[in-house]
Motif scaffolding. Structure first.
Motif, PDB file in Angstrom:
ATOM      1  N   LEU A  34       0.847  -1.190   0.000  1.00 11.65           N
ATOM      2  CA  LEU A  34       0.000   0.000   0.000  1.00 11.65           C
ATOM      3  C   LEU A  34       0.882   1.240   0.000  1.00 11.65           C
ATOM      4  O   LEU A  34       2.011   1.210   0.465  1.00 11.65           O
ATOM      5  CB  LEU A  34      -0.895   0.017   1.235  1.00 11.65           C
ATOM      6  CG  LEU A  34      -1.902  -1.115   1.359  1.00 11.65           C
ATOM      7  CD1 LEU A  34      -2.719  -0.936   2.628  1.00 11.65           C
ATOM      8  CD2 LEU A  34      -2.818  -1.161   0.155  1.00 11.65           C
ATOM      9  N   GLU A  36      -0.397   4.462   1.206  1.00 10.19           N
ATOM     10  CA  GLU A  36      -1.440   5.338   1.740  1.00 10.19           C
ATOM     11  C   GLU A  36      -1.050   6.812   1.682  1.00 10.19           C
ATOM     12  O   GLU A  36      -1.889   7.664   1.472  1.00 10.19           O
ATOM     13  CB  GLU A  36      -1.788   4.946   3.179  1.00 10.19           C
ATOM     14  CG  GLU A  36      -2.493   3.616   3.299  1.00 10.19           C
ATOM     15  CD  GLU A  36      -3.889   3.620   2.715  1.00 10.19           C
ATOM     16  OE1 GLU A  36      -4.617   4.618   2.845  1.00 10.19           O
ATOM     17  OE2 GLU A  36      -4.263   2.599   2.112  1.00 10.19           O
ATOM     18  N   CYS A  43       3.103   6.984   6.394  1.00  7.77           N
ATOM     19  CA  CYS A  43       2.060   6.031   6.796  1.00  7.77           C
ATOM     20  C   CYS A  43       2.576   4.658   7.204  1.00  7.77           C
ATOM     21  O   CYS A  43       1.839   3.895   7.801  1.00  7.77           O
ATOM     22  CB  CYS A  43       1.041   5.877   5.678  1.00  7.77           C
ATOM     23  SG  CYS A  43       1.657   4.974   4.237  1.00  7.77           S
ATOM     24  N   THR A  45       3.064   1.947   5.521  1.00  5.56           N
ATOM     25  CA  THR A  45       2.538   0.771   4.829  1.00  5.56           C
ATOM     26  C   THR A  45       3.566   0.109   3.920  1.00  5.56           C
ATOM     27  O   THR A  45       3.300  -0.957   3.367  1.00  5.56           O
ATOM     28  CB  THR A  45       1.275   1.107   4.011  1.00  5.56           C
ATOM     29  OG1 THR A  45       1.577   2.140   3.084  1.00  5.56           O
ATOM     30  CG2 THR A  45       0.136   1.518   4.920  1.00  5.56           C
ATOM     31  N   CYS A  46       4.735   0.688   3.791  1.00  2.00           N
ATOM     32  CA  CYS A  46       5.807   0.058   3.009  1.00  2.00           C
ATOM     33  C   CYS A  46       6.979  -0.316   3.916  1.00  2.00           C
ATOM     34  O   CYS A  46       8.114  -0.417   3.472  1.00  2.00           O
ATOM     35  CB  CYS A  46       6.258   0.959   1.859  1.00  2.00           C
ATOM     36  SG  CYS A  46       7.027   2.506   2.380  1.00  2.00           S
ATOM     37  N   TYR A 100      -1.369  -5.651   4.824  1.00  2.00           N
ATOM     38  CA  TYR A 100      -1.938  -4.446   5.399  1.00  2.00           C
ATOM     39  C   TYR A 100      -3.405  -4.325   5.010  1.00  2.00           C
ATOM     40  O   TYR A 100      -3.805  -4.717   3.924  1.00  2.00           O
ATOM     41  CB  TYR A 100      -1.173  -3.203   4.941  1.00  2.00           C
ATOM     42  CG  TYR A 100       0.173  -3.084   5.596  1.00  2.00           C
ATOM     43  CD1 TYR A 100       0.262  -2.672   6.921  1.00  2.00           C
ATOM     44  CD2 TYR A 100       1.328  -3.405   4.920  1.00  2.00           C
ATOM     45  CE1 TYR A 100       1.498  -2.575   7.545  1.00  2.00           C
ATOM     46  CE2 TYR A 100       2.561  -3.307   5.532  1.00  2.00           C
ATOM     47  CZ  TYR A 100       2.634  -2.887   6.847  1.00  2.00           C
ATOM     48  OH  TYR A 100       3.845  -2.801   7.471  1.00  2.00           O
ATOM     49  N   SER A 102      -6.516  -3.017   3.496  1.00  2.36           N
ATOM     50  CA  SER A 102      -6.719  -2.139   2.340  1.00  2.36           C
ATOM     51  C   SER A 102      -8.205  -1.989   2.073  1.00  2.36           C
ATOM     52  O   SER A 102      -8.881  -1.277   2.782  1.00  2.36           O
ATOM     53  CB  SER A 102      -5.969  -2.670   1.108  1.00  2.36           C
ATOM     54  OG  SER A 102      -6.380  -3.980   0.800  1.00  2.36           O
ATOM     55  N   PRO A 122      -2.200  -0.416   9.102  1.00  3.55           N
ATOM     56  CA  PRO A 122      -1.395   0.314   8.129  1.00  3.55           C
ATOM     57  C   PRO A 122      -0.593   1.481   8.690  1.00  3.55           C
ATOM     58  O   PRO A 122       0.329   1.951   8.043  1.00  3.55           O
ATOM     59  CB  PRO A 122      -2.413   0.798   7.101  1.00  3.55           C
ATOM     60  CG  PRO A 122      -3.720   0.715   7.765  1.00  3.55           C
ATOM     61  CD  PRO A 122      -3.619  -0.299   8.846  1.00  3.55           C
ATOM     62  N   GLN A 147      -9.558   1.756   9.343  1.00  2.00           N
ATOM     63  CA  GLN A 147      -9.456   2.368   8.020  1.00  2.00           C
ATOM     64  C   GLN A 147      -9.794   3.854   8.088  1.00  2.00           C
ATOM     65  O   GLN A 147      -9.135   4.683   7.460  1.00  2.00           O
ATOM     66  CB  GLN A 147     -10.359   1.646   7.034  1.00  2.00           C
ATOM     67  CG  GLN A 147     -10.114   2.071   5.594  1.00  2.00           C
ATOM     68  CD  GLN A 147     -10.944   1.276   4.628  1.00  2.00           C
ATOM     69  OE1 GLN A 147     -12.115   0.987   4.889  1.00  2.00           O
ATOM     70  NE2 GLN A 147     -10.353   0.922   3.505  1.00  2.00           N
ATOM     71  N   VAL A 150      -6.863   5.682   9.590  1.00  2.00           N
ATOM     72  CA  VAL A 150      -5.789   5.831   8.594  1.00  2.00           C
ATOM     73  C   VAL A 150      -6.091   7.011   7.674  1.00  2.00           C
ATOM     74  O   VAL A 150      -5.228   7.855   7.430  1.00  2.00           O
ATOM     75  CB  VAL A 150      -5.604   4.539   7.774  1.00  2.00           C
ATOM     76  CG1 VAL A 150      -4.688   4.772   6.595  1.00  2.00           C
ATOM     77  CG2 VAL A 150      -5.070   3.442   8.669  1.00  2.00           C
TER      78      VAL A 150
END
Length: 160
Positions: A34, A36, A43, A45-46, A100, A102, A122, A147, A150
Motif C-alpha cells: 500500500l 497510503e 504512513c 505501509t511500506c 496491510y 486495504s 497500516p 481504516q 488511517v
C-alpha cells in the motif's frame, strides 16, 4: 547504473536504477504494497526489514525516523521502502509477514473464514487479526474504524 536487490523470503531478485527507491522494486515485482501517503514516508505501509546492505541505502531522514518510531514491529534494521534509495550493491530486503488492511470489500468477503496471514494495521504495523483466526463481524467493525483512522491520519499529514 542498475543494482540488484534480493527479496526474502520469496527468493526473488530485481534490478533498480541507482538512487531509485526500494518501493519501486516492490511494485515492479507486483507485490501488494500500500502507498497510503503516496510515498512520502508518513504512513508506514511500506515498512520492510533490511537483512543485508543497510550501508548501500540512503541515510534515514527525520521524517522516516519519526514514522518508524510509531511502528510496533520496528527493529534496528527497519526502513520505509518509499524513503530508501539504493546507492550500492548487496541489498537484501525481508518483507514483513502479513498483509496491510486495504479495501474493506475484500475483508468483508472473508467473514466466517480463517485468515491465511496476519492482517496488519497500516499506520503502526501491529497485528489486527492473527493468522488462522476466524474473521467475525465485530472484527470487521474494528477494521472499518482502523481504516477511518488511517484516512484521517493521512489527510492530517498532508496538511502539515
Amino acid at each position: 547504473m542498475s543494482k540488484v536487490v534480493r527479496l526474502d523470503p520469496i527468493g526473488q531478485e530485481a534490478t533498480v536504477s541507482t538512487n531509485d527507491h526500494l518501493l519501486s522494486v516492490l511494485l515492479k515485482q507486483e507485490l501488494q504494497v500500500l502507498q497510503e501517503c503516496g510515498g512520502r514516508g508518513m504512513c508506514a505501509t511500506c515498512h520492510i526489514f533490511i537483512k543485508e546492505g543497510m550501508e548501500h541505502l540512503s541515510p534515514v531522514s527525520r521524517r522516516e525516523r519519526r514514522t518508524l518510531g510509531v511502528i510496533a514491529t520496528c527493529q534496528h534494521q527497519s526502513r520505509l521502502a518509499c524513503q530508501s534509495k539504493v546507492v550500492g550493491e548487496g541489498v537484501v530486503v525481508e518483507l514483513p509477514s502479513g498483509m496491510y488492511l486495504s479495501e474493506m470489500s475484500e475483508i468483508e468477503n472473508l467473514i466466517g473464514r480463517r485468515t491465511e496471514e496476519n492482517i496488519l494495521h497500516p499506520l503502526d504495523g501491529r497485528v489486527l487479526v492473527e493468522t488462522g483466526k476466524l474473521i467475525t463481524r465485530s472484527m470487521i467493525t474494528q477494521l472499518k474504524e482502523t481504516q477511518s483512522e488511517v484516512a484521517t491520519q493521512v489527510a492530517t499529514s498532508q496538511l502539515n
